[in-house]
Design a protein around this motif. Structure first.
Motif, PDB file in Angstrom:
ATOM      1  N   HIS A  69       0.804  -1.223   0.000  1.00 51.07           N
ATOM      2  CA  HIS A  69       0.000   0.000   0.000  1.00 51.07           C
ATOM      3  C   HIS A  69       0.838   1.274   0.000  1.00 51.07           C
ATOM      4  N   PRO A 118      -6.060  -0.266  -5.542  1.00 56.44           N
ATOM      5  CA  PRO A 118      -6.856  -1.464  -5.281  1.00 56.44           C
ATOM      6  C   PRO A 118      -6.385  -2.211  -4.048  1.00 56.44           C
ATOM      7  N   SER A 119      -7.187  -3.110  -3.594  1.00 57.50           N
ATOM      8  CA  SER A 119      -6.807  -4.024  -2.524  1.00 57.50           C
ATOM      9  C   SER A 119      -6.834  -5.433  -3.080  1.00 57.50           C
ATOM     10  N   PRO A 120      -5.984  -6.329  -2.539  1.00 55.12           N
ATOM     11  CA  PRO A 120      -5.988  -7.704  -3.042  1.00 55.12           C
ATOM     12  C   PRO A 120      -7.366  -8.326  -2.925  1.00 55.12           C
ATOM     13  N   ARG A 121      -7.811  -8.972  -3.968  1.00 57.60           N
ATOM     14  CA  ARG A 121      -9.128  -9.585  -3.968  1.00 57.60           C
ATOM     15  C   ARG A 121      -9.015 -11.008  -3.418  1.00 57.60           C
ATOM     16  N   GLU A 300      -3.970  -9.041 -12.344  1.00 59.16           N
ATOM     17  CA  GLU A 300      -4.696  -9.534 -11.171  1.00 59.16           C
ATOM     18  C   GLU A 300      -4.800  -8.468 -10.081  1.00 59.16           C
ATOM     19  N   GLU A 301      -3.675  -7.812  -9.806  1.00 59.73           N
ATOM     20  CA  GLU A 301      -3.611  -6.760  -8.794  1.00 59.73           C
ATOM     21  C   GLU A 301      -2.650  -5.694  -9.275  1.00 59.73           C
ATOM     22  N   GLU A 302      -2.702  -4.508  -8.662  1.00 55.41           N
ATOM     23  CA  GLU A 302      -1.741  -3.470  -8.984  1.00 55.41           C
ATOM     24  C   GLU A 302      -1.551  -2.554  -7.788  1.00 55.41           C
ATOM     25  N   SER A 303      -0.287  -2.231  -7.532  1.00 54.06           N
ATOM     26  CA  SER A 303       0.043  -1.231  -6.525  1.00 54.06           C
ATOM     27  C   SER A 303       0.575  -0.018  -7.263  1.00 54.06           C
ATOM     28  N   TYR A 308       0.775  -6.977 -10.675  1.00 50.39           N
ATOM     29  CA  TYR A 308       0.733  -8.376 -10.245  1.00 50.39           C
ATOM     30  C   TYR A 308      -0.108  -9.188 -11.225  1.00 50.39           C
ATOM     31  N   GLN A 309       0.433 -10.333 -11.651  1.00 47.30           N
ATOM     32  CA  GLN A 309      -0.258 -11.128 -12.654  1.00 47.30           C
ATOM     33  C   GLN A 309       0.197 -12.589 -12.577  1.00 47.30           C
ATOM     34  N   TYR A 357       2.510 -14.410  -6.958  1.00 46.56           N
ATOM     35  CA  TYR A 357       2.371 -13.664  -8.207  1.00 46.56           C
ATOM     36  C   TYR A 357       3.687 -13.576  -8.974  1.00 46.56           C
TER      37      TYR A 357
END
Length: 385
Positions: A69, A118-121, A300-303, A308-309, A357
């Motif tokens: 974060h 975003p936050s991790p799903r 998948e995610e992004e900071s 992240y993928q 990831y």
């Protein structure tokens, strides 16, 4: 295992799908991103490198909720400015350090905030047990070997090049190659192979053969070009501190221009603003020697600093140019642009859950300004579309 002609047909269908995907999206696009101005100081000479580090192709890091974060705008201006300084390594082994100034802090507020954080799903990661097993292939292997002149010499596959230390790079100008910093420097010193660093261009076998009937059984050749100078951000060179992926990128300048197409850079948008929310990259994975390997997958995610993928990848793919279809305001069309650099693998520990990831460094406005200055040598040319 697919036959070569089946692989070619599949790749054609995938490329057609990529062309059609953008038109399924609304033409409501985010406003242009402000690009900060980096003002370099005069380079200061440093002692010659010892070239004592070993190349680490299987680069793995760990991250928890605090580092996931963290955002650039939360860092003290002085600390962030120091990280944006850079070292230059020359072909003769000499090196310099260039400090930079960055425009006022109140003008940088949009740098990390250009997309919703975003936050991790839940459910996306892999629940791990006590023993951790490194994986870079997720489920069925989704990689495709790129074969034949029609693909190897065609854009965007023609922008992928080999790095003599065992990594991959991407052509971003007629003289410059973007790759991962860990391919040339371990955070403390340059790797042994950086002393005589070279970039390799794939040459399909038919170009070197007078007998077209023999080309199918021959491997592609590689034409190597020496690197004139290498630039690494100070954010990667942290001395005794543990390196992170946030600044895992480096720029190589060739001794003379190449004649192949290159891919333009872009500030990485939110995955919602990528066509299909997908990323793509081609690299020289170590388990498929001599082959260029292409893959694509959703984000998948992004900071603020990382993408992240679960794109399948193996050591050797590090440094690949991660690209997506980004809307170009000036051309008024979707364009493939480099938005990140494939770094490696990360264990992400969030709320007691271990997520697994593959990771790419995202090009933020500050990093875009830095890399653009390295390419052009003129900060006035570094404006975003």
């Amino acid at each position: 295992m697919m036959m070569p002609h089946e692989s070619s047909i599949l790749i054609h269908l995938l490329l057609l799908l990529q062309l059609l995907l953008p038109f399924t999206f609304s033409f409501l696009h985010s406003p242009p991103v402000h690009i900060p101005t980096l003002v370099p100081h005069s380079p200061m000479p440093l002692t010659r490198s010892g070239f004592s580090a070993q190349t680490q192709l299987d680069f793995t890091t760990h991250c928890n909720s605090s580092c996931f974060h963290r955002r650039e705008q939360e860092e003290p201006t002085e600390q962030l400015t120091e990280k944006l300084g850079f070292e230059t390594l020359y072909a003769d082994g000499s090196r310099t350090l260039t400090a930079v100034d960055v425009e006022a802090e109140d003008e940088l507020e949009g740098d990390a905030g250009h997309f919703a954080h975003p936050s991790p799903r839940s459910g996306l990661g892999v629940k791990l047990r006590h023993k951790r097993v490194r994986r870079q292939i997720y489920g069925a292997d989704g990689r495709f070997n790129i074969q034949g002149d029609n693909f190897l010499l065609d854009y965007p596959f023609s922008t992928a090049v080999r790095i003599s230390t065992g990594c991959t790079g991407v052509l971003v100008s007629q003289l410059h190659v973007l790759t991962a910093a860990h391919c040339v420097h371990d955070g403390k010193d340059y790797v042994k192979g950086a002393r005589k660093l070279r970039v390799g261009f794939l040459i399909p076998p038919s170009i070197n053969s007078t007998n077209a009937g023999l080309t199918s059984s021959k491997k592609s050749l590689v034409r190597w070009v020496r690197v004139k100078r290498t630039r690494v951000p100070k954010g990667w060179i942290q001395g005794s501190q543990e390196v992170s992926m946030d600044f895992d990128y480096a720029l190589l300048e060739l001794r003379w221009p190449h004649r192949r197409p290159f891919m333009r850079l872009s500030v990485a948008p939110s995955s919602d603003d990528l066509a299909g929310k997908r990323i793509h990259f081609s690299g020289f994975d170590s388990d498929r020697p001599g082959e260029l390997v292409y893959r694509f997958c959703p984000v998948e995610e992004e900071s603020s600093d990382l993408i992240y993928q679960h794109c399948d990848a193996r050591p050797g793919a590090s440094g690949s140019g991660v690209y997506g279809r980004v809307w170009d305001n000036s051309l008024e069309r979707w364009e493939r642009k480099v938005i990140g650099i494939f770094s490696g693998h990360q264990w992400l520990e969030i709320n007691g859950e271990n997520l697994d990831y593959n990771v790419a460094v995202r090009i933020t406005p500050l990093k875009f300004a830095q890399i653009c200055y390295w390419v052009h040598g003129n900060r006035l040319d570094c404006v975003h579309d």
